[in-house]
Enzyme design. Structure first.
Site, PDB file in Angstrom:
ATOM      1  N   SER A 194       0.817  -1.215   0.000  1.00  0.00           N
ATOM      2  CA  SER A 194       0.000   0.000   0.000  1.00  0.00           C
ATOM      3  C   SER A 194       0.858   1.275   0.000  1.00  0.00           C
ATOM      4  O   SER A 194       1.619   1.508  -0.926  1.00  0.00           O
ATOM      5  CB  SER A 194      -0.956  -0.056   1.191  1.00  0.00           C
ATOM      6  OG  SER A 194      -1.928   0.952   1.115  1.00  0.00           O
ATOM      7  N   ASP A 202      11.141   5.136  -9.518  1.00  0.00           N
ATOM      8  CA  ASP A 202      10.827   5.689 -10.839  1.00  0.00           C
ATOM      9  C   ASP A 202      11.556   7.000 -11.137  1.00  0.00           C
ATOM     10  O   ASP A 202      11.824   7.316 -12.303  1.00  0.00           O
ATOM     11  CB  ASP A 202       9.319   5.906 -10.988  1.00  0.00           C
ATOM     12  CG  ASP A 202       8.585   4.613 -11.303  1.00  0.00           C
ATOM     13  OD1 ASP A 202       9.250   3.562 -11.392  1.00  0.00           O
ATOM     14  OD2 ASP A 202       7.354   4.646 -11.453  1.00  0.00           O
ATOM     15  N   LYS A 247      -0.527  -4.230  -3.202  1.00  0.00           N
ATOM     16  CA  LYS A 247      -1.823  -3.677  -2.790  1.00  0.00           C
ATOM     17  C   LYS A 247      -1.837  -2.200  -3.158  1.00  0.00           C
ATOM     18  O   LYS A 247      -1.265  -1.371  -2.463  1.00  0.00           O
ATOM     19  CB  LYS A 247      -2.062  -3.844  -1.293  1.00  0.00           C
ATOM     20  CG  LYS A 247      -3.419  -3.287  -0.843  1.00  0.00           C
ATOM     21  CD  LYS A 247      -3.595  -3.417   0.669  1.00  0.00           C
ATOM     22  CE  LYS A 247      -4.964  -2.910   1.115  1.00  0.00           C
ATOM     23  NZ  LYS A 247      -5.148  -1.472   0.918  1.00  0.00           N
TER      24      LYS A 247
END
Length: 582
Positions: free
Chosen positions: A315, A326, A340
């Site tokens: 999460s 990224d 999740k």
């Protein structure tokens, strides 16, 4: 006052009330489900029919049960069971929370709760204190790890059920709670503690080693950004005091199940330039799409960072890991994360209930969907736990390729794939020891019998060889028997051979010797992990800080991250587009 009519049997009245509930539900659902005028007519007609026919079927089923079922119906239970079944068909995380569960969720997200600050476990029919929050009323009252609780407010607690224990511990801020405690080597004593607001630390531990900082982050609450910032600044001050700059930072998100999106956004902002993209949110309609970016200046946007994850990182923790990966701000080490990536909304309902439901999905800056895909459960008997287990065991699709800011390849398919994959060693034997409480009970006994020379540091512990020898004797006294997977399969084979009448005593004896040899080799292989677990468990009785230090000294992933950060050239090379996964 109206004249009172002759009373009917209670279950008959309950059934009539249940029927009225069904009728009101049908009316409400029908009103909510009627299509808007923007729908094409055939689609609207089909949707209306599906809603009406389903509600009619629900009414018919209830009416038949109310009239003819062998036992009186518990209408409230029946309705809640139906609601939970309906929600379970959507995803593992959409659920109805009753008052206590909703209060617990609110406490977790706030980072505080009303209590006394202890963790408990029942081992060998006794309720033990397994951890004490250092800033809690329990710590101030002298309660410590290893104490056995005999009674709470004069109620005996041996083999107490979890719900009953929760009821005994629950109370308002400032209210008293009385414990009868037993500490090994001492007479039982009674202690009264005042319940207070206790902080749930998101950063339970941080340290500086070789001028490389380490921060463990356990969750994402309203307090988490402040705690991470404070820990980081403290590490910077320690490095300055050592007259050397901070060389790097290890952020440990292993076993972090997530929490608040706002906390994830604020923590990411500590590492990246202002205006950096963190996560995109996409719901059912295009109007619900949004991209969240940082809005504050970072604490340090250039310090080398190694971020640790595993299969239980989920999460909000995956949002941070995905964002830092990224934008090429951190090297990720460990195992692929849980997967999740669902936006959960919480809505208060009537009678103290709360609905927690999915409204959108999370995507990393490169476009990766964090959520691991899961086929809908077709069995009516499947539970949320079944769905979560299926999600955890689902095989991710690693054919999906995405690119970081430096054009490094990262993979989709759910969860965050680390840059350096290091699997945590499986340890069935240690798991079995923990499950039976053997490590905790041994540590409790050892600490109690060595109270005169209680360890002030791990250097005062006996050698691992001596510790393991004491532990083996302890296991014999407890009559602990470890059954390996191989031994279980052998017992199944014996039963099958006996049932079929094809017993082969000689072959079975050979297999028994082979299994016994394999079990001995397994225990020998895991001896080092057992010794480390024993050391940290003993030290935890004296200090959580000492226990964490002992664990980190033998943590392969932390050692690998530290080695990476010691060599800046290697770190920078891994963040270039030519970097390959290991």
């Amino acid at each position: 006052m109206f004249p009172q009519r002759e009373s009917k049997p209670r279950h008959k009245q309950s059934q009539r009330n249940g029927w009225r509930i069904i009728q009101r539900m049908a009316t409400a659902l029908l009103a909510l489900s009627l299509p808007t005028t923007t729908l094409a007519y055939p689609q609207a007609e089909s949707q209306s029919f599906a809603v009406v026919s389903s509600i009619e079927l629900l009414s018919e089923v209830y009416r038949e049960l109310a009239a003819g079922y062998v036992e009186p119906l518990d209408t409230a239970l029946l309705m809640k069971t139906g609601i939970r079944g309906m929600l379970r068909s959507l995803d593992p995380y959409t659920t109805l929370l009753e008052r206590d569960d909703a209060d617990e969720l609110a406490d977790i997200t706030r980072g505080r709760y009303v209590g006394i600050g202890i963790s408990l476990a029942t081992l060998e029919k006794k309720l033990y204190v397994t951890a004490v929050n250092e800033e809690s009323p329990a710590a101030a009252a002298g309660i410590r790890t290893g104490d056995a609780i005999l009674a709470i407010n004069e109620a005996k607690v041996a083999n107490i059920a979890v719900d009953s224990l929760r009821t005994l511990l629950h109370g308002t801020n400032g209210s008293p709670i009385t414990f009868q405690l037993e500490r090994r080597g001492s007479a039982p004593r009674t202690t009264t503690v005042q319940r207070q607001s206790v902080p749930l630390k998101s950063v339970p531990y941080y340290e500086l080693h070789n001028n490389i900082g380490y921060i463990a982050l356990d969750g994402f609450t309203t307090r988490s950004p402040h705690e991470v910032r404070s820990a980081w600044q403290s590490l910077q001050q320690q490095a300055t005091a050592n007259k050397q700059p901070l060389r790097g930072l290890i952020v440990d998100l292993r076993d972090n199940s997530g929490g608040l999106l706002d906390a994830a956004l604020e923590i990411t902002s500590l590492f990246v330039p202002n205006g950096s993209e963190v996560v995109s949110i996409k719901g059912r309609s295009t109007h619900s799409h949004s991209t969240l970016k940082t809005t504050t200046e970072p604490l340090d946007a250039t310090l080398p960072v190694a971020l640790l994850i595993n299969g239980d990182t989920a999460s909000a923790a995956e949002i941070v890991a995905g964002a830092l990966q990224d934008v090429d701000r951190a090297i990720i080490l460990g195992e692929r994360s849980y997967g999740k990536g669902l936006v959960q909304s919480v809505k208060k309902l009537s009678y103290g209930n709360t609905l927690k439901f999915t409204t959108a999905k999370y995507y990393t800056p490169s476009g990766r969907l964090i959520q691991k895909e899961l086929k809908k459960e077709s069995s009516p008997h499947s539970t949320n736990a079944d769905s979560k287990q299926a999600l955890a065991s689902a095989v991710p699709d690693t054919t999906q390729r995405f690119y970081t800011r430096n054009h490094r390849i990262v993979y989709g398919g759910g969860g965050i794939m680390p840059d350096v994959e290091i699997k945590e060693p499986a340890s069935p034997y240690v798991t079995a020891l923990r499950k039976r409480g053997m490590i905790f009970l041994f540590a409790n006994e050892w600490y109690a019998t060595h109270s005169d020379d209680a360890p002030a540091s791990s250097a005062l512990l006996p050698s691992q060889t001596e510790l393991l020898a004491h532990f083996e004797k302890f296991l014999q006294q407890k009559e602990f028997r470890y059954t390996s997977n191989a031994a279980k399969r052998l017992e199944e084979l014996k039963s099958a051979m006996k049932e079929s009448g094809r017993e082969n005593p000689e072959a079975l004896r050979t297999m028994e010797r082979e299994v016994e040899l394999a079990d001995t080799e397994e225990r020998n292989r895991e001896a080092k992990q057992v010794a480390v677990a024993l050391e940290s468990a003993i030290l935890r009785h004296a200090s959580e800080h000492l226990a964490r230090q002992a664990e980190l000294r033998h943590d392969a992933l932390v050692l690998q991250a530290e080695e990476l950060l010691i060599y800046p050239a290697r770190y920078r090379a891994m963040l270039k587009a030519s970097s390959t996964r290991k």
